[in-house]
Design a protein around this motif. Sequence first.
Motif, short mmCIF file in Angstrom:
data_model
loop_
_atom_site.label_atom_id
_atom_site.label_comp_id
_atom_site.label_asym_id
_atom_site.label_seq_id
_atom_site.Cartn_x
_atom_site.Cartn_y
_atom_site.Cartn_z
N ARG A 188 0.83 -1.21 0.00
CA ARG A 188 0.00 0.00 0.00
C ARG A 188 0.86 1.25 0.00
N GLY A 189 0.46 2.19 -0.87
CA GLY A 189 1.19 3.43 -0.97
C GLY A 189 2.43 3.35 -1.84
N SER A 190 2.73 2.17 -2.38
CA SER A 190 3.98 2.01 -3.13
C SER A 190 3.80 1.31 -4.47
N ARG A 191 3.32 0.06 -4.47
CA ARG A 191 3.35 -0.72 -5.70
C ARG A 191 2.43 -1.94 -5.64
N VAL A 192 2.15 -2.49 -6.83
CA VAL A 192 1.53 -3.80 -6.99
C VAL A 192 2.46 -4.64 -7.86
N ILE A 193 2.68 -5.88 -7.44
CA ILE A 193 3.57 -6.78 -8.18
C ILE A 193 2.74 -7.90 -8.81
N LEU A 194 2.98 -8.15 -10.09
CA LEU A 194 2.32 -9.22 -10.83
C LEU A 194 3.39 -10.15 -11.42
N GLU A 195 3.03 -11.43 -11.55
CA GLU A 195 3.93 -12.38 -12.19
C GLU A 195 3.19 -13.16 -13.26
N ARG A 196 3.94 -13.55 -14.28
CA ARG A 196 3.37 -14.31 -15.39
C ARG A 196 2.72 -15.59 -14.86
N PHE A 197 1.52 -15.86 -15.37
CA PHE A 197 0.77 -17.04 -14.97
C PHE A 197 1.10 -18.16 -15.94
N ASP A 198 1.84 -19.13 -15.47
CA ASP A 198 2.36 -20.17 -16.36
C ASP A 198 1.28 -21.08 -16.93
N SER A 199 0.12 -21.12 -16.29
CA SER A 199 -0.97 -21.96 -16.81
C SER A 199 -1.96 -21.16 -17.65
N TYR A 200 -1.54 -20.00 -18.11
CA TYR A 200 -2.42 -19.15 -18.92
C TYR A 200 -2.83 -19.85 -20.21
N TRP A 201 -4.09 -19.70 -20.59
CA TRP A 201 -4.62 -20.41 -21.75
C TRP A 201 -4.09 -19.85 -23.08
N GLY A 202 -3.70 -18.59 -23.10
CA GLY A 202 -3.31 -17.95 -24.35
C GLY A 202 -1.80 -17.94 -24.55
N ASP A 203 -1.37 -17.05 -25.44
CA ASP A 203 0.06 -16.94 -25.71
C ASP A 203 0.80 -16.51 -24.45
N ARG A 204 1.95 -17.09 -24.25
CA ARG A 204 2.76 -16.80 -23.06
C ARG A 204 3.30 -15.37 -23.18
N PRO A 205 3.00 -14.50 -22.23
CA PRO A 205 3.53 -13.14 -22.30
C PRO A 205 5.04 -13.14 -22.17
N PRO A 206 5.73 -12.25 -22.89
CA PRO A 206 7.20 -12.25 -22.88
C PRO A 206 7.81 -11.93 -21.52
N LEU A 207 7.18 -11.03 -20.74
CA LEU A 207 7.78 -10.60 -19.48
C LEU A 207 7.28 -11.45 -18.32
N ALA A 208 8.19 -11.86 -17.46
CA ALA A 208 7.84 -12.76 -16.36
C ALA A 208 7.29 -12.00 -15.16
N ARG A 209 7.63 -10.75 -15.01
CA ARG A 209 7.26 -10.02 -13.81
C ARG A 209 7.01 -8.56 -14.16
N ALA A 210 5.97 -7.99 -13.57
CA ALA A 210 5.65 -6.58 -13.79
C ALA A 210 5.33 -5.93 -12.46
N THR A 211 5.96 -4.80 -12.22
CA THR A 211 5.68 -4.01 -11.01
C THR A 211 5.04 -2.69 -11.44
N ILE A 212 3.87 -2.42 -10.88
CA ILE A 212 3.19 -1.15 -11.11
C ILE A 212 3.46 -0.28 -9.89
N GLN A 213 4.23 0.78 -10.10
CA GLN A 213 4.65 1.65 -9.00
C GLN A 213 3.88 2.95 -9.05
N PHE A 214 3.48 3.44 -7.87
CA PHE A 214 2.65 4.63 -7.80
C PHE A 214 3.51 5.85 -7.48
#
Length: 492
Positions: free
Chosen positions: A190-216
């Motif tokens: 809270r007050g800083s960021r949200v962290i996301l990681e690639r979902f390996d069981s995703y039904w569609g095309d595998r996204p190129p980036l493994a990890r994304a941080t959304i910083q506020f």
Amino acid sequence: MRSIATLLVSATLLLTGVTAVFAQADDITIAVALEPPALDPTAGAAEAIDIVTYQNIFEGLTRIDRDGSVQPGLASDWTISDDGLSYVFSLREDVVFHDGSTFDADDVAFTFERILADDSTNAQKSLYEVIEAVEVEDPQTVRFTLAQPSGRFLFDIGRGDAVIVASESAENNATLPIGTGPYAFVQWDRGSRVILERFDSYWGDRPPLARATIQFIGDTATLINALLAGEVDGTNNMAAEALEVFANNPEFQVLVGTTEGEVVLATNNRIEPFSDLKVRQAMAHAIDRDALIEGVTYGYSAPIGSHFAPHHPFYVDLTQTYPYDLERARTLLAEAGYEDGFSATLKLPPVGYARQSGQILASQFAEIGITLELINVEWAQWLEDVLTNHDYDLSIVAHVEPFDIGIYADPDYYFGYDNADFRELIETLNTTTDDAERRTLAEEAQRILAEDAVNGYLFELAQTGVWRAGLEGMWQDSPIEGLVLRDLRWSE
């Protein structure tokens, strides 16, 4: 916000005093201005929710692409009945939620029952009230029955407000979002960021980036320094006055596009003198859009002549309906009985584009004898005075909902525009499903609003992205709320 001179000095000091290391691996950190209040896009109105979650964590039956077109999402295809009242969706197989539970037609039915429930907090519930029934035909097939044809139905179910959620996890999605998207939620500081990681069981095309941080990062100077220091890799919306810091820097790329934000001089058509078409036409002729765009957005916005986004395929350029012409403006005012002009109030919400535009428009209108009293208000007061109570003469605000020209068909809306022919046109548009016919109707709707000068149509808010050189897959335009990560990649 600091002045541009201060920002440039800060940036120069950083460049001369710090050697930034730009790591290009399989992760990314993106800065956005606002932190969302929660992370469930189906239960909150804040655009900041969709910025983090839309098409990243959560997906809908359809999805909106970068050009505003509707593409298959969790539904691989669909059929529409001849009368436009029945939509049968075939759902993708082997789709799972991030917690491992299986996605099927029951989740679709649950999602829309929740949206339409009496206690629903869905911000766009009214868009989905056309749905009469959602029937599960089998685990991979679901039928929607509509009360009337809806030309926007496939678009509306592709919005963040209609992403599919599971009954097992929906209650906790505000803080622990679980969807079917290419990225899974990891943590929210809270007050800083949200962290996301690639979902390996995703039904569609595998996204190129493994990890994304959304910083506020809400402060422009802080954001500039973070980019130059290599602490973040980009932002989808840099303050326009700061773009020159990056425009000629080979370490960065600047992408300028449009958003769904039509900035209008909102006009109370129900009261004098604004109920007089000639007065509204005179004001339209007194608006110098080029000066506004240069003064407010440093040239990084597109002029508009009606209530429609320039990137939309149905857009018509109507900026010359009432070209900048002070003599013509004075003549029209005199014909309306205001040879000596008049005075009016201009209520301005607390956003930079509105208050800066207000100052410039006051100067422009003074040239034809219209004296504007600028009244700065906070959002709560704006919502009460302007939007709810219609207690205003003029205001300036951006309308950011996609394809929202239909708001002019409501005479009780705060514009007070009452045109029976326009209402009939929008009703036909809403129930027309043929794309060519919809285009014709949308173009006519734009022309009516422009010719009636319902509001002063100023400019479309720009999306001004600054990104690390070598990053690919960003959206230049923003046809819908969101910061889609799916196609982001570092070039080789």
